[in-house]
Scaffold this active site. Structure first.
Site, PDB file in Angstrom:
ATOM      1  N   GLU A   1       0.839  -1.197   0.000  1.00  0.00           N
ATOM      2  CA  GLU A   1       0.000   0.000   0.000  1.00  0.00           C
ATOM      3  C   GLU A   1       0.873   1.244   0.000  1.00  0.00           C
ATOM      4  O   GLU A   1       1.961   1.249   0.587  1.00  0.00           O
ATOM      5  CB  GLU A   1      -0.921  -0.004   1.216  1.00  0.00           C
ATOM      6  CG  GLU A   1      -1.878  -1.177   1.179  1.00  0.00           C
ATOM      7  CD  GLU A   1      -2.910  -1.155   2.283  1.00  0.00           C
ATOM      8  OE1 GLU A   1      -4.087  -1.371   1.969  1.00  0.00           O
ATOM      9  OE2 GLU A   1      -2.531  -0.922   3.433  1.00  0.00           O
TER      10      GLU A   1
ATOM     11  N   ASP B   1      -3.947  -7.952   6.574  1.00  0.00           N
ATOM     12  CA  ASP B   1      -5.003  -8.866   6.151  1.00  0.00           C
ATOM     13  C   ASP B   1      -4.532 -10.304   6.015  1.00  0.00           C
ATOM     14  O   ASP B   1      -5.303 -11.234   6.241  1.00  0.00           O
ATOM     15  CB  ASP B   1      -5.591  -8.414   4.812  1.00  0.00           C
ATOM     16  CG  ASP B   1      -6.435  -7.165   4.940  1.00  0.00           C
ATOM     17  OD1 ASP B   1      -6.893  -6.869   6.060  1.00  0.00           O
ATOM     18  OD2 ASP B   1      -6.634  -6.469   3.928  1.00  0.00           O
TER      19      ASP B   1
END
Length: 399
Positions: A152, A168
């Site tokens: 990210e 995640d």
């Protein structure tokens, strides 16, 4: 802010360098270099795997707020309208480098994700609300059997923030880096030698359901380990997995004060927590109650949400971040002054976030984003520079 996580990454302006006295009299000091519209991202495939690699750069274009994807040249393409049921998204894949090779693409001023997959293209769909991200905790997700991962990033006028994330899931290993304006390079996210297999072996050996977080293909190929929050959702972990620790914390702070100093640069800002009537109330230095927390369950702890919700404000959010880190790292019983940044105290209790514990143990620099607020105490795997020359994404071997 990095998409999909609850991180609050604050941009700071780079200070302008001072010139020598004689030069300063002759000419004005130069302004800091502006961040260009796109910067290069060098992707290096050190995985040793022979399958083709597919790369995707997806996110929100910060100048307009539009969601879409970027091609290899850094050109933005908005998503078309989706549907209900979801409709196929345009093929946004970029051919990645072969094993042992590198490829450089350009990334625009996004808040988004760089996905990469091995052997197969990822399946993306669009709803009326936007892009449907892969959700491999769902057995029917079309990406469930694909080996992939993502990083990210945010690139804006204040610089680049680029992370290696396991919030995640823990899957295909990779590291991130940035070349600074002076030419030096900072990187993070590499595993120790043997760290990939070491993590999965350690998780398999952890009693209490933690081995159930591991997902495999039908042929036994390991694909990933889900985060414990998804483990609760899928039933891999029991809902009571953190109850014993939470009960002990709540008991301790019925008679002891928990002092939270949420801002490292504001040591005078403190909040004081006590449990009364089953609720932890926090007061400020004047004795006024500023926020309260119900006893959290495992889902609230692993997700840093629900009963540990952290709004982007000046009081509840910073306190909640601190509590979330303390519960995940199990430092709340050993230190009534939080956040505890003494890594020797992290994950020492038998009841803890063993997923996060085992990830950090296998990182070459000890840094990881193993839960949403792993940046408390600067334990996160993040690189940042206010005037980046180049970014790096390195696909590492599975050993």
């Amino acid at each position: 802010m990095l998409a999909g996580l609850k991180h609050r990454l604050l941009a700071t302006a780079a200070a302008a360098a001072l010139l020598g006295a004689l030069l300063a009299f002759a000419t004005p000091a130069p302004a800091p270099a502006a961040v260009p519209a796109t910067i290069p991202l060098k992707i290096t495939n050190n995985s040793g795997r022979g399958e083709p690699v597919y790369v995707y750069n997806l996110g929100t274009l910060l100048a307009t707020g539009q969601q879409g994807w970027s091609d290899a040249n850094g050109t933005f393409h908005p998503w078309p309208a989706g549907g209900n049921p979801p409709t196929p998204a345009p093929d946004a894949s970029i051919p990645g480098p072969a094993a042992g090779q590198s490829k450089t693409i350009r990334i625009p001023k996004f808040s988004g994700r760089v996905y990469f997959s091995y052997g197969q293209k990822l399946v993306f769909r669009l709803t009326t609300g936007g892009l449907v991200q892969p959700a491999v905790q769902n057995p029917s997700d079309p990406n469930r059997t694909i080996f992939f991962n993502w990083s990210e990033y945010t690139l804006n006028d204040s610089g680049l923030w680029l992370n290696s994330t396991q919030v995640d899931m823990f899957s295909a290993p990779y590291a991130v880096g940035v070349q600074r304006s002076d030419g030096s390079v900072s990187s993070t996210g590499h595993l120790k030698p043997g760290g990939y297999n070491g993590f999965f072996n350690a998780l398999r050996g952890q009693p209490g359901g933690w081995a159930n977080l591991i997902q495999t293909r039908s042929d036994g190929t390991v694909l990933r380990a889900l985060s414990p929050g998804y483990g609760l959702e899928t039933g891999a972990l029991p809902a009571s997995v953190m109850d014993d620790y939470v009960n002990r914390v709540w008991q301790k702070y019925t008679t002891t004060t928990l002092t939270v100093t949420p801002f490292a640069d504001q040591p005078g800002t403190k909040y004081y927590g006590r449990v009364s009537g089953g609720v932890m109330n926090f007061t400020n230095s004047a004795g006024a109650v500023v926020t309260s927390f119900q006893k959290p369950d495992a889902d609230s702890i692993f997700g840093c949400h629900k009963r540990l919700d952290a709004p982007n404000d000046a009081v509840r959010g910073p306190i909640s971040r601190t509590l979330c880190a303390g519960f995940n790292r199990s430092t709340l019983l050993v230190n009534p002054n939080q956040p505890d940044t003494t890594t020797a105290n992290f994950y020492r209790d038998a009841v803890t976030n063993h997923y996060a514990r085992k990830i950090h143990a296998q990182m070459a620099d000890g840094k990881a984003y193993a839960f949403a607020f792993d940046d408390v105490g600067h334990q996160e795997s993040l690189v940042h520079d206010g005037s980046p020359r180049q970014a790096y994404l390195t696909l590492d071997p599975l050993n």
